[in-house]
Structure formats: C-alpha cells, structure tokens
Design a protein around this motif. Structure first.
Motif, PDB file in Angstrom:
ATOM      1  N   LYS A  78       0.821  -1.208   0.000  1.00 49.87           N
ATOM      2  CA  LYS A  78       0.000   0.000   0.000  1.00 49.87           C
ATOM      3  C   LYS A  78       0.860   1.265   0.000  1.00 49.87           C
ATOM      4  CE  LYS A  78      -0.970   0.133   4.965  1.00 49.87           C
ATOM      5  NZ  LYS A  78      -2.024   0.104   5.962  1.00 49.87           N
ATOM      6  N   ALA A  79       2.137   1.134   0.375  1.00 49.49           N
ATOM      7  CA  ALA A  79       3.044   2.283   0.337  1.00 49.49           C
ATOM      8  C   ALA A  79       3.357   2.714  -1.095  1.00 49.49           C
ATOM      9  CB  ALA A  79       4.335   1.960   1.076  1.00 49.49           C
ATOM     10  N   ASP A 111       0.688  -3.583 -11.326  1.00 46.66           N
ATOM     11  CA  ASP A 111      -0.603  -2.925 -11.353  1.00 46.66           C
ATOM     12  C   ASP A 111      -1.260  -3.191 -10.004  1.00 46.66           C
ATOM     13  OD1 ASP A 111      -0.074  -2.249 -13.956  1.00 46.66           O
ATOM     14  OD2 ASP A 111      -1.413  -3.733 -14.830  1.00 46.66           O
ATOM     15  N   ILE A 112      -1.892  -2.177  -9.443  1.00 48.17           N
ATOM     16  CA  ILE A 112      -2.507  -2.312  -8.122  1.00 48.17           C
ATOM     17  C   ILE A 112      -4.003  -2.076  -8.252  1.00 48.17           C
ATOM     18  CG2 ILE A 112      -2.531  -1.438  -5.766  1.00 48.17           C
ATOM     19  CD1 ILE A 112       0.360  -0.580  -6.142  1.00 48.17           C
ATOM     20  N   SER A 113      -4.801  -3.012  -7.718  1.00 49.02           N
ATOM     21  CA  SER A 113      -6.258  -2.896  -7.800  1.00 49.02           C
ATOM     22  C   SER A 113      -6.863  -2.905  -6.400  1.00 49.02           C
ATOM     23  CB  SER A 113      -6.827  -4.040  -8.642  1.00 49.02           C
ATOM     24  OG  SER A 113      -6.509  -5.281  -8.050  1.00 49.02           O
ATOM     25  N   LYS A 147     -10.819  -1.324 -10.108  1.00 47.02           N
ATOM     26  CA  LYS A 147     -10.017  -1.793 -11.249  1.00 47.02           C
ATOM     27  C   LYS A 147      -8.552  -1.463 -11.036  1.00 47.02           C
ATOM     28  CE  LYS A 147     -13.896  -1.214 -14.352  1.00 47.02           C
ATOM     29  NZ  LYS A 147     -14.564  -0.255 -15.205  1.00 47.02           N
ATOM     30  N   PRO A 148      -7.660  -2.180 -11.738  1.00 48.83           N
ATOM     31  CA  PRO A 148      -6.222  -1.939 -11.558  1.00 48.83           C
ATOM     32  C   PRO A 148      -5.813  -0.528 -11.980  1.00 48.83           C
ATOM     33  CG  PRO A 148      -6.594  -4.013 -12.714  1.00 48.83           C
ATOM     34  CD  PRO A 148      -7.923  -3.319 -12.634  1.00 48.83           C
ATOM     35  N   LEU A 149      -4.932   0.042 -11.202  1.00 53.64           N
ATOM     36  CA  LEU A 149      -4.287   1.302 -11.539  1.00 53.64           C
ATOM     37  C   LEU A 149      -2.898   0.915 -12.033  1.00 53.64           C
ATOM     38  CD1 LEU A 149      -4.457   4.386 -11.562  1.00 53.64           C
ATOM     39  CD2 LEU A 149      -3.658   4.376  -9.202  1.00 53.64           C
ATOM     40  N   ALA A 150      -2.657   1.145 -13.303  1.00 55.70           N
ATOM     41  CA  ALA A 150      -1.411   0.706 -13.932  1.00 55.70           C
ATOM     42  C   ALA A 150      -0.200   1.372 -13.288  1.00 55.70           C
ATOM     43  CB  ALA A 150      -1.443   1.013 -15.426  1.00 55.70           C
ATOM     44  N   CYS A 174      -2.362  -6.553  -5.085  1.00 56.74           N
ATOM     45  CA  CYS A 174      -1.317  -6.521  -6.113  1.00 56.74           C
ATOM     46  C   CYS A 174      -1.688  -7.438  -7.248  1.00 56.74           C
ATOM     47  CB  CYS A 174       0.019  -6.923  -5.522  1.00 56.74           C
ATOM     48  SG  CYS A 174       0.587  -5.817  -4.243  1.00 56.74           S
ATOM     49  N   SER A 175      -1.546  -6.937  -8.482  1.00 54.34           N
ATOM     50  CA  SER A 175      -1.852  -7.749  -9.668  1.00 54.34           C
ATOM     51  C   SER A 175      -0.577  -8.248 -10.313  1.00 54.34           C
ATOM     52  CB  SER A 175      -2.620  -6.919 -10.688  1.00 54.34           C
ATOM     53  OG  SER A 175      -3.793  -6.398 -10.103  1.00 54.34           O
TER      54      SER A 175
END
Length: 175
Positions: A78-79, A111-113, A147-150, A174-175
């Motif tokens: 999350k950091a 990518d983080i969703s 949705k994922p944030l690239a 985490c994706s």
C-alpha cells in the motif's frame, strides 16, 4: 485632473491596499485554521467560520512517504500508492474545493487494484464520478471502481466541502 480627484483616487487606492493587508493577516492568524491555511474540522470555531482556506497552487502530500517493505518477495504494498491533495478555487457559492491525485508509484512494474482509502464520512457538494472515487461506508472509500491502476498511472478528482478530508491507503491488491 483636479487636486480633489487626485486626493480621492489616492485615498481609494490606499484603503484597498490596507484592506488587502488586513485580509491577509486575518487569514493567517484566524482561529480554526492550521499553519497551511486549511480549516480544522475538529475546531468549533472553524465549523462556524465563514473564512475559506488560503489557496495554493501546489498540491500537499496527504501522507508521509513510507518505504515499501518487500519481505517475502511481495510485488507491491500500500506504500506504493501516493496521495496528493491540495486546495483549488472555490465554487461560485464559496464552498472550498480540493483536488486529489492518487498515483501508483510501484517500482517493480506492478498494477494495483482494489485500492481502499480511509476517508471518514467523505462527502462533496460537487459530484465526484463514482467510477473514480466513492465512499462505500464510513472510513472506506474505493478508488478506480476497484479496477487496476497501472504502474505510473494516476487518477484524480475534485471535491467540494468546508474542510479537506485526510485520505490514506488502508488496503490494496497486487496484480
């Protein structure tokens, strides 16, 4: 110009300058405002105050940068999500507005969703696109509709309220 007009013009200009100096001093030392010019929501004086925050052109980082903990081979944490928030010009009604930028700063290319933020009772006098940011319940707001944030991606929105909300990342996937 006659001498009388010159004196009148000088008096008007001097009074406008004096009024501007007084307004700046009042805003800087007004009770209920912090050093950055933001209205303190916990202050009863601030809640009754009609003054607005001093508007700055730069965004203020909402949380201190935390070094990601990459133990156990984690791809992200999350950091890796950075939130910047700052005041923008008020609505025509005088309600202060704020711009929020939420960025994926993951250096490992992830990518983080399902980005959830702590957001209190977030509300806005200006409509915020719920696909970008919405409050699900008290202290739980969802970013980018889950949705994922690239990697390197940013979402931003503006909201209007009498004070700014403290936003911080509570959980990510985490994706």
């Amino acid at each position: 110009m006659t001498k009388r007009r010159v004196v009148a013009v000088v008096a008007v200009v001097a009074s406008l300058l004096l009024f501007g100096v007084v307004a700046v001093v009042v805003l800087l030392f007004a009770p209920g405002f912090d050093r950055d010019g933001f209205l303190k929501p916990e202050s009863s004086e601030a809640a009754n105050s009609t003054l607005t925050a001093i508007h700055r052109k730069l965004l203020v980082r909402a949380t201190a940068m935390e070094e990601p903990n990459r133990i156990r081979g984690d791809k992200c944490s999350k950091a890796d999500i950075v939130i910047n928030q700052g005041p923008t010009p008020p609505l025509p009604s005088g309600i202060p507005t704020y711009t929020v930028e939420i960025m994926n700063m993951c250096v490992t290319g992830c990518d983080i969703s399902h980005i959830h933020l702590t957001c209190g009772w977030f509300s806005s006098a200006r409509l915020v696109n719920p696909k970008i940011f919405k409050r699900l319940r008290y202290n739980d707001c969802l970013v980018n509709d889950g949705k994922p944030l690239a990697n390197g991606g940013t979402v931003s929105f503006q909201y209007a309220n009498t004070f700014s909300y403290k936003l911080s990342v509570s959980s990510v996937t985490c994706s």
